[in-house]
Design a protein around this motif. Structure first.
Motif, PDB file in Angstrom:
ATOM      1  N   TYR A   1       0.835  -1.207   0.000  1.00  0.00           N
ATOM      2  CA  TYR A   1       0.000   0.000   0.000  1.00  0.00           C
ATOM      3  C   TYR A   1       0.864   1.248   0.000  1.00  0.00           C
ATOM      4  O   TYR A   1       0.659   2.152  -0.823  1.00  0.00           O
ATOM      5  CB  TYR A   1      -0.922  -0.022   1.217  1.00  0.00           C
TER       6      TYR A   1
ATOM      7  N   SER B   1       2.593   1.716  -3.267  1.00  0.00           N
ATOM      8  CA  SER B   1       1.684   2.172  -4.323  1.00  0.00           C
ATOM      9  C   SER B   1       1.442   3.677  -4.245  1.00  0.00           C
ATOM     10  O   SER B   1       1.067   4.300  -5.237  1.00  0.00           O
ATOM     11  CB  SER B   1       0.349   1.421  -4.260  1.00  0.00           C
TER      12      SER B   1
ATOM     13  N   MET C   1      -4.481  -2.572   7.461  1.00  0.00           N
ATOM     14  CA  MET C   1      -4.847  -1.736   6.317  1.00  0.00           C
ATOM     15  C   MET C   1      -5.725  -0.564   6.749  1.00  0.00           C
ATOM     16  O   MET C   1      -5.575   0.546   6.229  1.00  0.00           O
ATOM     17  CB  MET C   1      -5.532  -2.568   5.232  1.00  0.00           C
TER      18      MET C   1
ATOM     19  N   ARG D   1      -4.507   3.292   6.056  1.00  0.00           N
ATOM     20  CA  ARG D   1      -5.329   4.319   5.413  1.00  0.00           C
ATOM     21  C   ARG D   1      -5.518   5.517   6.355  1.00  0.00           C
ATOM     22  O   ARG D   1      -5.503   6.666   5.912  1.00  0.00           O
ATOM     23  CB  ARG D   1      -6.662   3.738   4.974  1.00  0.00           C
TER      24      ARG D   1
END
Length: 91
Positions: free
Chosen positions: A37, A40, A77, A81
């Motif tokens: 993540y 990315s 996750m 975020r």
């Protein structure tokens, strides 16, 4: 993103439930998911990446310790975020 006071991340296996067990596959998957993540998003600084991953792993571990019944990866996750949302709110 600013580098934290502690450049290197120290992860105590006793701080993350199950990390010291031979079968800690859930935490391995959580680590890979967080790393993917952040990659990315274009984060290339390895020290910053290590800090962020350690931060979200510890946050997810605290939630599990407090009794949340979930696998590590989804919690990690959510925390990842949240870190990014917090950062965007500050800039």
């Amino acid at each position: 993103m600013d580098l934290p006071d502690r450049s290197l991340v120290e992860v105590d296996p006793y701080e993350i439930p199950g990390l010291d067990e031979p079968n800690h596959e859930g935490w391995e998957q959580a680590y890979v998911a967080a790393e993917s993540y952040f990659c990315s998003l274009g984060i290339q600084d390895r020290l910053l990446m290590a800090h962020l991953i350690g931060q979200v792993l510890r946050a997810a571990a605290k939630r599990i310790t407090r009794g949340e019944d979930a696998e590590p990866a989804p919690l990690v996750m959510e925390e990842a975020r949240g870190v990014i949302v917090d950062w965007f709110q500050r800039v």
